[in-house]
Design a protein around this motif. Structure first.
Motif, PDB file in Angstrom:
ATOM      1  N   UNK A  57     -34.716 -27.062  14.667  1.00  0.00           N
ATOM      2  CA  UNK A  57     -34.663 -25.701  14.113  1.00  0.00           C
ATOM      3  C   UNK A  57     -35.853 -24.866  14.565  1.00  0.00           C
ATOM      4  N   UNK A  58     -37.033 -25.471  14.566  1.00  0.00           N
ATOM      5  CA  UNK A  58     -38.245 -24.743  14.969  1.00  0.00           C
ATOM      6  C   UNK A  58     -38.182 -24.377  16.443  1.00  0.00           C
ATOM      7  N   UNK A  59     -37.777 -25.322  17.296  1.00  0.00           N
ATOM      8  CA  UNK A  59     -37.708 -25.037  18.734  1.00  0.00           C
ATOM      9  C   UNK A  59     -36.747 -23.907  19.050  1.00  0.00           C
ATOM     10  N   UNK A  60     -35.688 -23.771  18.233  1.00  0.00           N
ATOM     11  CA  UNK A  60     -34.698 -22.725  18.470  1.00  0.00           C
ATOM     12  C   UNK A  60     -34.961 -21.461  17.644  1.00  0.00           C
ATOM     13  N   UNK A  61     -36.008 -21.481  16.813  1.00  0.00           N
ATOM     14  CA  UNK A  61     -36.355 -20.307  16.016  1.00  0.00           C
ATOM     15  C   UNK A  61     -35.315 -19.975  14.963  1.00  0.00           C
ATOM     16  N   UNK A  62     -34.737 -20.999  14.335  1.00  0.00           N
ATOM     17  CA  UNK A  62     -33.684 -20.786  13.338  1.00  0.00           C
ATOM     18  C   UNK A  62     -34.246 -20.361  11.996  1.00  0.00           C
ATOM     19  N   UNK A  63     -33.418 -19.660  11.234  1.00  0.00           N
ATOM     20  CA  UNK A  63     -33.672 -19.361   9.838  1.00  0.00           C
ATOM     21  C   UNK A  63     -32.752 -20.255   9.030  1.00  0.00           C
ATOM     22  N   UNK A  64     -33.304 -20.979   8.070  1.00  0.00           N
ATOM     23  CA  UNK A  64     -32.515 -21.886   7.239  1.00  0.00           C
ATOM     24  C   UNK A  64     -32.501 -21.321   5.830  1.00  0.00           C
ATOM     25  N   UNK A  65     -31.317 -21.164   5.260  1.00  0.00           N
ATOM     26  CA  UNK A  65     -31.179 -20.663   3.891  1.00  0.00           C
ATOM     27  C   UNK A  65     -30.355 -21.643   3.085  1.00  0.00           C
ATOM     28  N   UNK A  66     -30.851 -22.001   1.904  1.00  0.00           N
ATOM     29  CA  UNK A  66     -30.089 -22.834   0.982  1.00  0.00           C
ATOM     30  C   UNK A  66     -29.600 -21.923  -0.127  1.00  0.00           C
ATOM     31  N   UNK A  67     -28.311 -21.876  -0.304  1.00  0.00           N
ATOM     32  CA  UNK A  67     -27.731 -20.955  -1.262  1.00  0.00           C
ATOM     33  C   UNK A  67     -27.298 -21.741  -2.495  1.00  0.00           C
ATOM     34  N   UNK A  68     -27.943 -21.515  -3.671  1.00  0.00           N
ATOM     35  CA  UNK A  68     -27.597 -22.267  -4.878  1.00  0.00           C
ATOM     36  C   UNK A  68     -26.216 -21.881  -5.385  1.00  0.00           C
ATOM     37  N   UNK A  69     -25.634 -22.589  -6.311  1.00  0.00           N
ATOM     38  CA  UNK A  69     -26.201 -23.662  -7.150  1.00  0.00           C
ATOM     39  C   UNK A  69     -26.157 -25.013  -6.445  1.00  0.00           C
ATOM     40  N   UNK A  70     -26.890 -25.976  -7.004  1.00  0.00           N
ATOM     41  CA  UNK A  70     -27.005 -27.278  -6.366  1.00  0.00           C
ATOM     42  C   UNK A  70     -26.244 -28.387  -7.090  1.00  0.00           C
ATOM     43  N   UNK A  78     -25.139 -24.085   3.144  1.00  0.00           N
ATOM     44  CA  UNK A  78     -26.382 -24.151   3.910  1.00  0.00           C
ATOM     45  C   UNK A  78     -26.146 -23.277   5.128  1.00  0.00           C
ATOM     46  N   UNK A  79     -27.060 -22.409   5.424  1.00  0.00           N
ATOM     47  CA  UNK A  79     -26.906 -21.504   6.560  1.00  0.00           C
ATOM     48  C   UNK A  79     -28.043 -21.751   7.545  1.00  0.00           C
ATOM     49  N   UNK A  80     -27.684 -21.950   8.789  1.00  0.00           N
ATOM     50  CA  UNK A  80     -28.678 -22.029   9.869  1.00  0.00           C
ATOM     51  C   UNK A  80     -28.297 -20.957  10.868  1.00  0.00           C
ATOM     52  N   UNK A  81     -29.198 -20.049  11.141  1.00  0.00           N
ATOM     53  CA  UNK A  81     -28.880 -18.994  12.105  1.00  0.00           C
ATOM     54  C   UNK A  81     -30.124 -18.540  12.841  1.00  0.00           C
ATOM     55  N   UNK A  82     -29.935 -17.749  13.837  1.00  0.00           N
ATOM     56  CA  UNK A  82     -31.019 -17.132  14.585  1.00  0.00           C
ATOM     57  C   UNK A  82     -30.477 -15.863  15.207  1.00  0.00           C
ATOM     58  N   UNK A  83     -31.398 -15.014  15.609  1.00  0.00           N
ATOM     59  CA  UNK A  83     -31.011 -13.726  16.190  1.00  0.00           C
ATOM     60  C   UNK A  83     -31.379 -13.683  17.662  1.00  0.00           C
ATOM     61  N   UNK A  84     -30.652 -12.852  18.397  1.00  0.00           N
ATOM     62  CA  UNK A  84     -31.010 -12.653  19.798  1.00  0.00           C
ATOM     63  C   UNK A  84     -32.085 -11.565  19.879  1.00  0.00           C
ATOM     64  N   UNK A  85     -32.440 -11.159  21.078  1.00  0.00           N
ATOM     65  CA  UNK A  85     -33.517 -10.182  21.257  1.00  0.00           C
ATOM     66  C   UNK A  85     -33.223  -8.821  20.622  1.00  0.00           C
TER      67      UNK A  85
END
Length: 122
Positions: A57-70, A78-85
């Motif tokens: 995740x760090x190498x690709x510059x991802x944003x990780x979001x955990x959306x409750x409830x658990x 669970x969301x993993x995403x990243x943005x382009x330029x």
């Protein structure tokens, strides 16, 4: 897509070389990282290893979001995403955690990396 295909594409997204798939008798699976002589140095598996997933995740510059409830049977994502330029999201992966938010987070990271590799291929 199989776990093997996910791992191979995720590895491609960060440029891992000299890889060979392994599925050991103890149930562990991943990609063997080898030196130039083919000697096994370590097994890389962001689907099973929190550290490998975080480094991916760090190498690709991802944003990780955990959306409750658990709660165990909840439909949490669970969301993993990243943005382009341009700042627009390139992909977003949502996974129901089914009582194991750590496994869902690792899978979301690996799937997002695989999507990046597929986008780069196009």
């Amino acid at each position: 897509m199989t776990d093997r295909e996910l791992l191979e594409l995720a590895a491609k997204a960060i440029g891992l070389r000299h890889i060979q798939y392994t599925n050991d008798y103890d149930g562990s699976m991943g990609l063997m990282q080898c030196d130039e002589h083919g000697r096994h140095t370590y097994t890389w598996s962001p689907l099973l290893d929190d550290g490998d997933a975080l480094r991916l995740a760090v190498k690709l510059g991802m944003t990780i979001s955990l959306i409750p409830p658990y709660e165990k049977d909840s439909y949490c994502s669970v969301v993993a995403d990243w943005s382009d330029e341009t700042g627009y999201p390139r992909t977003s992966i949502r996974i129901k955690h089914g009582g194991d938010p750590l496994a869902a987070t690792r899978r979301a990271i690996t799937r997002a990396a695989a999507e990046l590799a597929k986008q780069e291929k196009s």
